[in-house]
Design a protein around this motif. Structure first.
Motif, PDB file in Angstrom:
ATOM      1  N   ALA A   6       0.843  -1.200   0.000  1.00 60.73           N
ATOM      2  CA  ALA A   6       0.000   0.000   0.000  1.00 60.73           C
ATOM      3  C   ALA A   6       0.875   1.246   0.000  1.00 60.73           C
ATOM      4  CB  ALA A   6      -0.915   0.018   1.212  1.00 60.73           C
ATOM      5  N   VAL A   7       0.364   2.295  -0.620  1.00 61.93           N
ATOM      6  CA  VAL A   7       0.945   3.635  -0.540  1.00 61.93           C
ATOM      7  C   VAL A   7       0.005   4.416   0.363  1.00 61.93           C
ATOM      8  CG1 VAL A   7       1.643   5.693  -1.807  1.00 61.93           C
ATOM      9  CG2 VAL A   7       1.837   3.437  -2.892  1.00 61.93           C
ATOM     10  N   CYS A   8       0.564   5.096   1.365  1.00 65.51           N
ATOM     11  CA  CYS A   8      -0.267   5.760   2.372  1.00 65.51           C
ATOM     12  C   CYS A   8       0.042   7.249   2.445  1.00 65.51           C
ATOM     13  CB  CYS A   8      -0.039   5.135   3.740  1.00 65.51           C
ATOM     14  SG  CYS A   8      -0.315   3.345   3.779  1.00 65.51           S
ATOM     15  N   ALA A   9      -1.014   8.019   2.677  1.00 66.86           N
ATOM     16  CA  ALA A   9      -0.890   9.469   2.866  1.00 66.86           C
ATOM     17  C   ALA A   9      -1.772   9.857   4.047  1.00 66.86           C
ATOM     18  CB  ALA A   9      -1.323  10.201   1.602  1.00 66.86           C
ATOM     19  N   VAL A  10      -1.570  11.058   4.534  1.00 68.82           N
ATOM     20  CA  VAL A  10      -2.317  11.518   5.699  1.00 68.82           C
ATOM     21  C   VAL A  10      -3.822  11.448   5.422  1.00 68.82           C
ATOM     22  CG1 VAL A  10      -2.321  13.994   5.127  1.00 68.82           C
ATOM     23  CG2 VAL A  10      -2.391  13.279   7.507  1.00 68.82           C
ATOM     24  N   HIS A  11      -4.540  10.942   6.405  1.00 64.83           N
ATOM     25  CA  HIS A  11      -6.003  10.887   6.340  1.00 64.83           C
ATOM     26  C   HIS A  11      -6.563  12.175   6.930  1.00 64.83           C
ATOM     27  CE1 HIS A  11     -10.039   9.277   6.491  1.00 64.83           C
ATOM     28  NE2 HIS A  11     -10.087   9.502   7.786  1.00 64.83           N
ATOM     29  N   GLN A  12      -6.062  12.520   8.104  1.00 65.89           N
ATOM     30  CA  GLN A  12      -6.438  13.783   8.736  1.00 65.89           C
ATOM     31  C   GLN A  12      -5.364  14.195   9.734  1.00 65.89           C
ATOM     32  OE1 GLN A  12     -10.090  13.447  10.940  1.00 65.89           O
ATOM     33  NE2 GLN A  12      -9.405  11.707  12.144  1.00 65.89           N
ATOM     34  N   LEU A  13      -5.203  15.486   9.878  1.00 63.04           N
ATOM     35  CA  LEU A  13      -4.306  16.005  10.906  1.00 63.04           C
ATOM     36  C   LEU A  13      -5.024  15.903  12.241  1.00 63.04           C
ATOM     37  CD1 LEU A  13      -2.947  19.189   9.110  1.00 63.04           C
ATOM     38  CD2 LEU A  13      -1.765  17.015   9.466  1.00 63.04           C
ATOM     39  N   LEU A  14      -4.269  15.521  13.267  1.00 66.24           N
ATOM     40  CA  LEU A  14      -4.861  15.336  14.589  1.00 66.24           C
ATOM     41  C   LEU A  14      -4.163  16.245  15.588  1.00 66.24           C
ATOM     42  CD1 LEU A  14      -4.922  11.434  14.634  1.00 66.24           C
ATOM     43  CD2 LEU A  14      -6.859  12.959  14.190  1.00 66.24           C
ATOM     44  N   PRO A  15      -4.898  16.748  16.577  1.00 69.79           N
ATOM     45  CA  PRO A  15      -4.241  17.499  17.648  1.00 69.79           C
ATOM     46  C   PRO A  15      -3.260  16.581  18.366  1.00 69.79           C
ATOM     47  CG  PRO A  15      -6.643  17.455  17.946  1.00 69.79           C
ATOM     48  CD  PRO A  15      -6.317  16.584  16.782  1.00 69.79           C
ATOM     49  N   ASP A  16      -2.161  17.151  18.844  1.00 74.39           N
ATOM     50  CA  ASP A  16      -1.149  16.345  19.521  1.00 74.39           C
ATOM     51  C   ASP A  16      -0.517  17.157  20.630  1.00 74.39           C
ATOM     52  OD1 ASP A  16       0.500  13.820  19.515  1.00 74.39           O
ATOM     53  OD2 ASP A  16       2.080  15.307  19.272  1.00 74.39           O
ATOM     54  N   GLU A  17      -0.120  16.487  21.692  1.00 77.02           N
ATOM     55  CA  GLU A  17       0.495  17.148  22.846  1.00 77.02           C
ATOM     56  C   GLU A  17       1.928  17.593  22.583  1.00 77.02           C
ATOM     57  OE1 GLU A  17       0.179  14.493  26.158  1.00 77.02           O
ATOM     58  OE2 GLU A  17      -1.949  14.147  25.806  1.00 77.02           O
ATOM     59  N   GLY A  18       2.523  17.174  21.482  1.00 80.12           N
ATOM     60  CA  GLY A  18       3.908  17.524  21.173  1.00 80.12           C
ATOM     61  C   GLY A  18       4.082  19.003  20.876  1.00 80.12           C
ATOM     62  N   THR A  19       5.317  19.394  20.600  1.00 81.18           N
ATOM     63  CA  THR A  19       5.658  20.807  20.412  1.00 81.18           C
ATOM     64  C   THR A  19       5.008  21.440  19.193  1.00 81.18           C
ATOM     65  OG1 THR A  19       7.657  20.170  19.228  1.00 81.18           O
ATOM     66  CG2 THR A  19       7.881  20.576  21.584  1.00 81.18           C
ATOM     67  N   THR A  23      -0.351  16.409  14.515  1.00 78.21           N
ATOM     68  CA  THR A  23       0.422  15.308  13.960  1.00 78.21           C
ATOM     69  C   THR A  23      -0.238  14.831  12.668  1.00 78.21           C
ATOM     70  OG1 THR A  23       1.272  13.082  14.300  1.00 78.21           O
ATOM     71  CG2 THR A  23      -0.794  13.614  15.413  1.00 78.21           C
ATOM     72  N   ALA A  24       0.605  14.351  11.758  1.00 79.86           N
ATOM     73  CA  ALA A  24       0.133  13.782  10.495  1.00 79.86           C
ATOM     74  C   ALA A  24       0.350  12.269  10.486  1.00 79.86           C
ATOM     75  CB  ALA A  24       0.853  14.438   9.329  1.00 79.86           C
ATOM     76  N   ILE A  25       0.433  11.656  11.662  1.00 84.85           N
ATOM     77  CA  ILE A  25       0.711  10.226  11.753  1.00 84.85           C
ATOM     78  C   ILE A  25      -0.470   9.373  11.278  1.00 84.85           C
ATOM     79  CG2 ILE A  25      -0.051   9.880  14.142  1.00 84.85           C
ATOM     80  CD1 ILE A  25       2.527   8.085  14.452  1.00 84.85           C
ATOM     81  N   ASP A  26      -1.670   9.945  11.226  1.00 83.16           N
ATOM     82  CA  ASP A  26      -2.860   9.198  10.788  1.00 83.16           C
ATOM     83  C   ASP A  26      -2.843   9.044   9.276  1.00 83.16           C
ATOM     84  OD1 ASP A  26      -5.292   7.952  10.482  1.00 83.16           O
ATOM     85  OD2 ASP A  26      -6.486   9.714  10.988  1.00 83.16           O
ATOM     86  N   LYS A  27      -2.157   8.002   8.821  1.00 83.23           N
ATOM     87  CA  LYS A  27      -2.031   7.746   7.385  1.00 83.23           C
ATOM     88  C   LYS A  27      -2.895   6.555   7.006  1.00 83.23           C
ATOM     89  CE  LYS A  27       2.467   9.910   7.112  1.00 83.23           C
ATOM     90  NZ  LYS A  27       1.978  11.261   7.097  1.00 83.23           N
ATOM     91  N   ARG A  28      -3.409   6.593   5.783  1.00 83.33           N
ATOM     92  CA  ARG A  28      -4.255   5.515   5.268  1.00 83.33           C
ATOM     93  C   ARG A  28      -3.847   5.206   3.829  1.00 83.33           C
ATOM     94  NH1 ARG A  28      -9.250   6.263   8.509  1.00 83.33           N
ATOM     95  NH2 ARG A  28      -8.377   6.974  10.481  1.00 83.33           N
ATOM     96  N   ALA A  29      -4.161   4.003   3.405  1.00 78.44           N
ATOM     97  CA  ALA A  29      -3.852   3.590   2.040  1.00 78.44           C
ATOM     98  C   ALA A  29      -4.668   4.410   1.046  1.00 78.44           C
ATOM     99  CB  ALA A  29      -4.145   2.108   1.865  1.00 78.44           C
ATOM    100  N   VAL A  30      -4.022   4.775  -0.060  1.00 79.43           N
ATOM    101  CA  VAL A  30      -4.704   5.476  -1.140  1.00 79.43           C
ATOM    102  C   VAL A  30      -4.845   4.527  -2.322  1.00 79.43           C
ATOM    103  CG1 VAL A  30      -3.972   7.768  -0.396  1.00 79.43           C
ATOM    104  CG2 VAL A  30      -2.535   6.484  -1.950  1.00 79.43           C
ATOM    105  N   VAL A  31      -5.793   4.813  -3.181  1.00 86.28           N
ATOM    106  CA  VAL A  31      -6.086   3.944  -4.308  1.00 86.28           C
ATOM    107  C   VAL A  31      -5.450   4.505  -5.579  1.00 86.28           C
ATOM    108  CG1 VAL A  31      -7.946   2.969  -5.716  1.00 86.28           C
ATOM    109  CG2 VAL A  31      -8.259   3.241  -3.260  1.00 86.28           C
ATOM    110  N   GLY A  32      -4.868   3.607  -6.369  1.00 88.33           N
ATOM    111  CA  GLY A  32      -4.329   3.989  -7.664  1.00 88.33           C
ATOM    112  C   GLY A  32      -2.924   4.547  -7.587  1.00 88.33           C
ATOM    113  N   PRO A  33      -2.387   4.946  -8.737  1.00 91.69           N
ATOM    114  CA  PRO A  33      -1.027   5.496  -8.786  1.00 91.69           C
ATOM    115  C   PRO A  33      -0.937   6.826  -8.043  1.00 91.69           C
ATOM    116  CG  PRO A  33      -1.856   4.984 -10.999  1.00 91.69           C
ATOM    117  CD  PRO A  33      -3.000   4.847 -10.047  1.00 91.69           C
TER     118      PRO A  33
END
Length: 182
Positions: A6-19, A23-33
């Motif tokens: 799978a090729v994955c990209a951010v699904h949604q930006l999430l609030p995070d306690e970090g500096t 965070t953009a860690i919420d990645k999901r598989a995308v379809v096609g090239p």
């Protein structure tokens, strides 16, 4: 055969306690090239380029075999993108990849292994906070880190594309050789 699951990209930006505060860690598989450029997957986001992006960390690859190990350990499904990876791959021992090793993905894209992923507290919070106390240490000790990749040649990739190791520098350290975890 080594291939892209799978090729994955951010699904949604999430609030995070970090500096950075998000965070953009919420990645999901995308379809096609999907286009791959100097900063990785087009339409992806690197919220914290200092620690999780930029040219030397344009892409993060994680193996299906390592994901299956963690799925058994955590007793839950871990779909592509769960580790924050851009590329879920199979048939390739990504943890034995040497610094400077180059892979061709599909017909055009060429990437180069630059460094291991260093697990962080954002990743620990994503895994489940209280449910997985000590996650960073546990993930590090399992030595199933996956590498960051620099894009050498742009192009398009998609699930099913073959991965061919083009160059493996003799004597270069593996990503696990240089990892200095907690």
């Amino acid at each position: 055969m080594s291939r892209v699951v799978a090729v994955c990209a951010v699904h949604q930006l999430l609030p995070d306690e970090g500096t950075v505060g998000i965070t953009a860690i919420d990645k999901r598989a995308v379809v096609g090239p999907v286009k791959i450029g100097p900063y990785g997957v087009y339409a992806d986001v690197q919220a914290d380029r200092k620690h999780h992006g930029g040219l030397e960390k344009a892409l993060y690859a994680y193996s299906q075999e390592d994901a299956e190990y963690w799925a058994a350990e955590l007793e839950r499904q871990l779909p592509p993108g769960w580790f924050g990876e851009n590329l879920r791959v199979e048939g390739l021992d990504v943890n034995a990849a040497r610094i400077g090793e180059q892979w061709q993905i599909g017909a055009h894209v060429i990437v180069e292994v630059t460094m291991p992923r260093t697990p962080c507290q954002t990743f620990a919070r994503r895994v489940g906070g209280e449910a997985e106390r000590g996650w960073v240490k546990r993930f590090s000790q399992a030595r199933r880190l996956g590498p960051y990749l620099r894009v050498v040649k742009n192009g398009k990739v998609q699930a099913g594309d073959e991965i061919v190791v083009l160059h493996r520098p003799e004597g270069a350290p593996t990503i696990l050789d240089i990892y200095r975890g907690p």
